[in-house]
Design a protein around this motif. Structure first.
Motif, PDB file in Angstrom:
ATOM      1  N   ARG A  15       0.713  -1.444  14.475  1.00  0.00           N
ATOM      2  CA  ARG A  15       2.020  -0.936  14.073  1.00  0.00           C
ATOM      3  C   ARG A  15       1.969  -0.505  12.608  1.00  0.00           C
ATOM      4  N   ILE A  16       2.803   0.443  12.258  1.00  0.00           N
ATOM      5  CA  ILE A  16       2.930   0.902  10.873  1.00  0.00           C
ATOM      6  C   ILE A  16       4.013   0.057  10.198  1.00  0.00           C
ATOM      7  N   ILE A  17       3.639  -0.583   9.091  1.00  0.00           N
ATOM      8  CA  ILE A  17       4.575  -1.499   8.435  1.00  0.00           C
ATOM      9  C   ILE A  17       5.122  -0.944   7.131  1.00  0.00           C
ATOM     10  N   LYS A  18       4.503   0.155   6.611  1.00  0.00           N
ATOM     11  CA  LYS A  18       4.991   0.673   5.332  1.00  0.00           C
ATOM     12  C   LYS A  18       4.581   2.134   5.173  1.00  0.00           C
ATOM     13  N   GLN A  19       5.496   2.960   4.675  1.00  0.00           N
ATOM     14  CA  GLN A  19       5.214   4.347   4.318  1.00  0.00           C
ATOM     15  C   GLN A  19       5.898   4.624   2.986  1.00  0.00           C
ATOM     16  N   THR A  20       5.158   5.147   2.029  1.00  0.00           N
ATOM     17  CA  THR A  20       5.711   5.302   0.681  1.00  0.00           C
ATOM     18  C   THR A  20       6.570   6.551   0.533  1.00  0.00           C
ATOM     19  N   LEU A  59       8.927  12.950   3.176  1.00  0.00           N
ATOM     20  CA  LEU A  59       7.977  14.070   3.174  1.00  0.00           C
ATOM     21  C   LEU A  59       7.207  14.145   4.481  1.00  0.00           C
ATOM     22  N   VAL A  60       6.668  13.000   4.904  1.00  0.00           N
ATOM     23  CA  VAL A  60       5.915  12.939   6.150  1.00  0.00           C
ATOM     24  C   VAL A  60       6.116  11.555   6.756  1.00  0.00           C
ATOM     25  N   GLU A  61       6.421  11.503   8.052  1.00  0.00           N
ATOM     26  CA  GLU A  61       6.669  10.234   8.725  1.00  0.00           C
ATOM     27  C   GLU A  61       5.664  10.086   9.870  1.00  0.00           C
ATOM     28  N   CYS A  62       4.955   8.970   9.864  1.00  0.00           N
ATOM     29  CA  CYS A  62       3.894   8.740  10.848  1.00  0.00           C
ATOM     30  C   CYS A  62       4.303   7.648  11.835  1.00  0.00           C
ATOM     31  N   SER A  63       3.711   7.696  13.030  1.00  0.00           N
ATOM     32  CA  SER A  63       3.963   6.704  14.079  1.00  0.00           C
ATOM     33  C   SER A  63       2.690   6.513  14.873  1.00  0.00           C
ATOM     34  N   ILE A  64       2.671   5.450  15.702  1.00  0.00           N
ATOM     35  CA  ILE A  64       1.502   5.150  16.535  1.00  0.00           C
ATOM     36  C   ILE A  64       1.886   5.387  17.987  1.00  0.00           C
ATOM     37  N   SER A  65       1.093   6.204  18.661  1.00  0.00           N
ATOM     38  CA  SER A  65       1.371   6.548  20.054  1.00  0.00           C
ATOM     39  C   SER A  65       0.931   5.427  20.986  1.00  0.00           C
ATOM     40  N   LYS A  66       1.285   5.546  22.267  1.00  0.00           N
ATOM     41  CA  LYS A  66       0.876   4.546  23.258  1.00  0.00           C
ATOM     42  C   LYS A  66      -0.635   4.474  23.382  1.00  0.00           C
ATOM     43  N   GLU A  67      -1.292   5.601  23.139  1.00  0.00           N
ATOM     44  CA  GLU A  67      -2.758   5.621  23.218  1.00  0.00           C
ATOM     45  C   GLU A  67      -3.411   5.063  21.946  1.00  0.00           C
ATOM     46  N   VAL A 102      -2.795  -4.564  12.141  1.00  0.00           N
ATOM     47  CA  VAL A 102      -3.344  -4.929  13.444  1.00  0.00           C
ATOM     48  C   VAL A 102      -3.059  -6.411  13.655  1.00  0.00           C
ATOM     49  N   TYR A 103      -2.653  -6.779  14.884  1.00  0.00           N
ATOM     50  CA  TYR A 103      -2.142  -8.124  15.155  1.00  0.00           C
ATOM     51  C   TYR A 103      -2.731  -8.620  16.470  1.00  0.00           C
ATOM     52  N   ASP A 104      -3.220  -9.873  16.480  1.00  0.00           N
ATOM     53  CA  ASP A 104      -3.814 -10.433  17.707  1.00  0.00           C
ATOM     54  C   ASP A 104      -2.935 -11.533  18.311  1.00  0.00           C
ATOM     55  N   ASN A 105      -1.617 -11.437  18.039  1.00  0.00           N
ATOM     56  CA  ASN A 105      -0.620 -12.407  18.505  1.00  0.00           C
ATOM     57  C   ASN A 105      -0.626 -13.708  17.710  1.00  0.00           C
ATOM     58  N   GLU A 106      -1.561 -13.849  16.756  1.00  0.00           N
ATOM     59  CA  GLU A 106      -1.560 -15.011  15.860  1.00  0.00           C
ATOM     60  C   GLU A 106      -1.758 -14.587  14.412  1.00  0.00           C
ATOM     61  N   LEU A 107      -2.815 -13.798  14.194  1.00  0.00           N
ATOM     62  CA  LEU A 107      -3.163 -13.400  12.833  1.00  0.00           C
ATOM     63  C   LEU A 107      -3.146 -11.884  12.726  1.00  0.00           C
ATOM     64  N   ALA A 108      -3.087 -11.399  11.475  1.00  0.00           N
ATOM     65  CA  ALA A 108      -2.966  -9.964  11.258  1.00  0.00           C
ATOM     66  C   ALA A 108      -3.802  -9.529  10.062  1.00  0.00           C
ATOM     67  N   ASP A 109      -4.052  -8.233   9.992  1.00  0.00           N
ATOM     68  CA  ASP A 109      -4.728  -7.631   8.853  1.00  0.00           C
ATOM     69  C   ASP A 109      -4.149  -6.228   8.675  1.00  0.00           C
ATOM     70  N   THR A 110      -4.301  -5.670   7.475  1.00  0.00           N
ATOM     71  CA  THR A 110      -3.741  -4.343   7.193  1.00  0.00           C
ATOM     72  C   THR A 110      -4.762  -3.465   6.484  1.00  0.00           C
ATOM     73  N   ASP A 111      -4.575  -2.167   6.600  1.00  0.00           N
ATOM     74  CA  ASP A 111      -5.347  -1.182   5.849  1.00  0.00           C
ATOM     75  C   ASP A 111      -4.440   0.033   5.645  1.00  0.00           C
TER      76      ASP A 111
END
Length: 1001
Positions: A893-898, A902-910, A931-940
């Motif tokens: 999921r996208i958690i932040k956009q600065t 100007l431009v808005e991004c999203s994540i498709s089903k694929e 990215v989330y595994d139902n317990e822990l998460a990481d971001t980039d």
């Protein structure tokens, strides 16, 4: 050995660039001791400028000035700086032009520049200034200054007026160019004949510092990198705090002394030519050549005195320029600067030789195109002397000066045997060096200000009036920098040194003990040396006697250490006694004291306030003292043992009414403010503390915090008020939580220490920090920097840290752009809830926790034209790894956009990233994916840049089973490859169908 070297180079990621730099350094080193062709010399210098400019880019200027990094801004700044500096590169090329054998094209390059010099200088100047103006506007609009940064240190409040913010940023960028970038690059250009050597060293130090963590701590590469990284951090941190800004400005002024140590002292003393002398009209003759010329006119018996006269003059120039550097280095390192008596001999003898028969003079530069100060040599046979009235001819003066100088130096050496006189002589030498440097700065700054003033008059009424305006700004900045900076430097020296008298007194009793010990050892060792080898009985006696000496010697050494320790502690107590009477009401002073005898903690207490003795159960003597109402309010602790306690006078402190200092470099620093019959004590910025206080919460407050978290409804928030309340009470019995408040330059830092009880593993542990709205209404507006860890933040305000498992001491923290008052410090509530508590049996290992997924390497992209853009990043799982779960099955999921406007991004089903460009104008947005595994998460994060024009060959993509180039607007371009032989097109590449199916499984 070769394999080890290869291993080290691989760890440091050395490649072609590093190899190329090494070759250039080898050429430069050869040229330093010999001569190289003009082609190689020009390449060495030019590439060193470019390489050092690259290092400035890696310095992350936006982070230093504003506290936040921006690659785009850093690149724009460094291009602007390089454009402004281009005139200097052209000036250097002039010296090598028409001497090239291979690089003959440089001659045509320089010929074009020289024929259009004014136009090119104007163009590069305008490009540089325009770049600084535009990037100032960009930074003023896009980035808020945060701590730590130079702008925040100057103006810690949030800017309400964007114009003021823009102007301050412009001044900082222009000042950073002129006083840092330009000064250092010119130092390379003028001082070092082969600057690529220094640049290469800086480049390799940067590489080692960047990768030193890959080595073991005992490895020399790690030690070099760790030292350079710490030194860099310490230097940069001077620009980040109001308290250290004077020292930072002083350091930049000291760069001039370092420059002239190389330009004048080094070159004139060792007969080394440099580029700077090459562009001056007046010849600067080295001392040795002057001596050889003068020797032709003197008898042979006068050669030695003449040589000594020149050597002492050369030495005085080096010493006069080195003194301010040494003084600044002492204040920077906070270490005692000790000069032995023999150095006092050289300082005073060389200074007397210079005053009696000066071999050089200082004044403004006579070259109209260059500004600054000049130090030119003069023959000792031609210079005037104050001894002319006492001696009839020059030959007699040549003989007299070395004799008088050396005798005076010897007299100083003998007088310095008295420690008190030695300190005063040392202070006088410092004053002399600073006076010489003040004269130098006067000529330098007056020449510089006159240069700016004349150019302002020439340009302000012309079409190029912008140049005049920039020169006016530089004139004001230079006046403030040199005049104000030197005054601040002197003030810092007085504050640092005046009371200490440059060194501490030596305890005479300790000296006596040491002398007795040495006499005893000499007496004991003497008969041992007299023994004759071969006699078994005698050898046995020697062994027995040696054992006795060792045992007794050990006791003597222990006694000396104890006496020394006792003396240090007594001195510390004497320095602090009656401190409440040392300042008048309202006076504020920064005090610094040596921590005696390796003490690791020093406690100050405000006994007028109520302090809970149970908070100090780990140190029974402090607990007992507080319980009994004893008067001692300073305690010296070593390994939780009280070494000394005493009453220092009436001390006042804010909540928690005590301060625990941790000595830094063997010292503690604090601000003392007179308050009538008492003195208020506040820890200095950067002074480490151990003032942790237990976090306790009532049941009523705990229910309030749990309800706040329930209302928030985050992933790790409570779900049932009553159940989580019971779990909180159980958790409270199995963990100790402590909190510490520190404040510096308007930034409040709160550190929380979590200490699970031994043998307990707290599973699904959540730490809650609740700040009342009366203290902070919106947490997101006050956070000075991102909170580290797996954190949920409710702006209302509430901070929650989540740990899957906690079985050892852990620390978390957060910083706020405000300072807490006493009431808020007491109102902040903290608690923890663990869903289950496991007992760790001795000898067993706790279960291996689920590892967090890792996402990295998301590519930046460029888009053009309004509308929806599919597959901006395809297949997010390609950039993700997880030990327990397939990457394709993770949640993205996208958690932040600065810049979503100007431009808005999203994540498709694929699980591809799609973006919709709202406006077709230049700009960018940083998108953060979790990215989330139902317990822990990481971001980039990745950057989406919007360009008004389509960029060719922006990316490869598929059209059926064929790979094509596509531009940034999404238009299909040239064919790259047709996928045949059981291959299919996937994500811009031809891959085997079978392999793709296996990956999907």
């Amino acid at each position: 050995m070769i394999n080890k070297a290869k291993w080290v180079l691989k760890k440091l990621e050395f490649g072609l660039l590093e190899f190329f730099v090494a070759i250039l350094m080898a050429i430069g080193l050869f040229g330093y001791f010999s001569s190289v062709p003009a082609d190689l010399d020009w390449i060495d210098h030019t590439i060193s400028f470019v390489l050092f400019t690259y290092l400035f880019y890696k310095l992350d200027i936006t982070s230093i000035l504003l506290g936040k990094s921006s690659k785009f801004a850093n690149l724009a700044i460094i291009i602007s700086y390089f454009s402004l500096f281009f005139k200097d590169i052209a000036a250097y090329t002039r010296l090598s032009a028409f001497h090239f054998k291979v690089l003959t094209f440089v001659d045509y390059f320089y010929l074009f520049i020289s024929n259009n010099l004014l136009a090119i200088n104007l163009a590069t100047f305008y490009i540089g200034i325009a770049g600084i103006l535009l990037i100032s506007f960009y930074l003023a609009k896009k980035i808020e200054a945060s701590h730590p940064s130079l702008l925040y240190a100057i103006f810690p409040k949030k800017f309400k007026n964007k114009a003021v913010k823009f102007f301050l940023i412009f001044l900082l960028l222009l000042g950073f160019y002129y006083f840092v970038y330009n000064t250092i690059i010119e130092w390379l250009e003028f001082v070092i004949d082969d600057p690529v050597i220094a640049t290469g060293i800086a480049f390799y130090v940067y590489k080692i510092a960047k990768h030193h963590n890959k080595f073991d701590k005992s490895n020399f590469v790690f030690r070099i990198g760790d030292f350079s990284a710490k030194w860099y951090t310490k230097c940069i941190s001077l620009l980040h705090y109001k308290k250290t800004l004077p020292l930072a400005i002083s350091g930049l002024i000291i760069l001039h002394a370092l420059s002239d140590l190389g330009v004048f002292a080094y070159s004139l003393a060792l007969s080394k030519e440099n580029f700077y002398f090459g562009i001056l009209n007046e010849e600067h003759v080295p001392f040795l050549r002057l001596f050889m010329d003068d020797a032709k006119y003197l008898p042979s018996n006068a050669l030695a005195p003449l040589l000594i006269g020149y050597l002492l003059n050369a030495l005085s120039l080096i010493i006069f320029l080195l003194i301010p550097v040494a003084v600044w280095a002492r204040m920077f390192s906070r270490k005692e600067l000790y000069i032995s008596r023999i150095f006092l001999f050289f300082i005073y003898s060389s200074a007397v030789a210079y005053m009696l028969l000066p071999g050089y003079i200082i004044g403004p530069l006579k070259e109209s195109s260059i500004r600054g100060a000049d130090i030119s040599t003069i023959s000792l046979l031609e210079t005037s002397s104050i001894l002319n009235a006492f001696f009839q001819n020059k030959l007699a003066i040549v003989f007299a000066v070395p004799i008088i100088s050396i005798l005076f130096g010897l007299a100083i050496y003998l007088l310095s045997s008295n420690s008190r006189i030695e300190k005063e002589l040392y202070a006088i030498s410092i004053i002399g060096g600073l006076t010489f440097y003040a004269v130098y700065l006067y000529y330098f700054s007056s020449s510089l200000l006159a240069y700016f003033y004349s150019n302002i008059l020439l340009t302000i009424s012309t079409p190029h009036f912008l140049i005049g305006m920039i020169f006016l700004v530089l004139l004001l900045l230079s006046a403030l920098f040199y005049i104000g900076g030197y005054a601040v430097f002197l003030y810092e020296i007085v504050m640092e040194y005046h009371k200490r008298k440059w060194s501490d007194a030596i305890d005479e009793e300790l000296v006596s003990i040491i002398k007795k010990t040495r006499n005893f050892e000499r007496a004991a060792i003497k008969p041992k040396k007299a023994q004759i080898a071969g006699d078994v009985v005698k050898y046995s006696l020697i062994a027995l006697f040696s054992l006795v000496v060792l045992v007794f010697g050990y006791k003597m050494v222990s006694l000396i250490k104890e006496r020394a320790c006792s003396t240090e502690i007594s001195k510390f107590e004497i320095d602090l006694r009656n401190i409440d009477k040392s300042l008048r009401f309202g006076a504020r002073e920064l005090q610094s004291h040596d921590a005696p005898c390796g003490i690791d903690k020093i406690y100050f207490f405000d006994l007028s306030k109520k302090i809970n003795p149970e908070d100090f159960k780990d140190i029974p003597l402090i607990k007992d003292s507080l319980q009994s109402g004893a008067s001692n309010n300073v305690f010296l602790i070593k390994e939780n043992d009280v070494k000394r306690s005493f009453y220092a006078g009436s001390l006042g402190m804010i909540y928690p009414y005590h301060i625990c200092f941790v000595p830094q470099f063997g010292r503690i620093s604090f601000f003392a403010e007179g308050a009538g019959n008492s003195i208020n004590v506040v820890s200095a910025c950067g002074q480490p503390e151990c003032t942790f206080i237990p976090v306790n919460i009532s049941d009523e407050d705990a229910l309030e915090v749990i309800q706040e978290a329930l209302d928030f409804g985050c992933i790790n928030c409570p779900t049932d008020l009553n159940q989580d309340f019971e779990k909180m009470k159980l958790t409270r019995k199995n963990v100790e939580i402590l909190r510490k408040f520190t404040s510096c330059d308007g930034i409040a830092q709160v550190e929380i220490l979590i200490k699970p009880k031994e043998g307990k593993n707290l599973r699904d542990f959540v730490l809650y920090e609740y700040v009342p709205k009366s203290c902070i209404d919106d947490l997101s507006e006050y956070l000075a920097e991102e909170v580290e860890g797996n954190v949920e933040i409710k702006s209302d305000p509430l901070i929650m840290w989540y740990f899957q498992g906690l079985d050892k001491e852990t620390k978390v923290s957060y910083k706020l752009n405000t300072e807490f008052n006493e009431e808020c410090m007491q109102l902040i509530k903290g608690m923890a809830i663990s869903q289950r508590i496991e007992v760790i049996e001795k000898g067993s290992q706790p279960e291996i926790a689920d590892s967090a997924p890792v996402i990295a390497g998301l590519p930046d992209t460029i888009l053009t034209g309004e509308g929806f853009k599919q597959n901006v990043i395809s297949s997010l799982w390609k950039y993700t790894k997880d030990r327990e779960t397939k990457s394709v099955n993770l949640v993205y999921r996208i958690i932040k956009q600065t810049n979503p406007s100007l431009v808005e991004c999203s994540i498709s089903k694929e699980k591809h990233v799609d973006c919709e460009v709202m406006e077709n104008k230049n700009g960018s947005s940083t998108v953060t994916v979790e990215v989330y595994d139902n317990e822990l998460a990481d971001t980039d994060s990745f950057d989406v840049e919007i360009s008004q024009f389509c960029k060719r060959h922006s990316k490869k993509a598929c059209d059926r089973d064929t790979v094509y180039w596509f531009d940034s607007c999404g238009n299909k371009q040239e064919l790259i490859q047709e996928c045949k032989d059981d291959k299919v097109c996937f994500d811009g590449n031809c891959v085997e169908r079978k392999k793709l199916e296996e990956d999907d499984d």
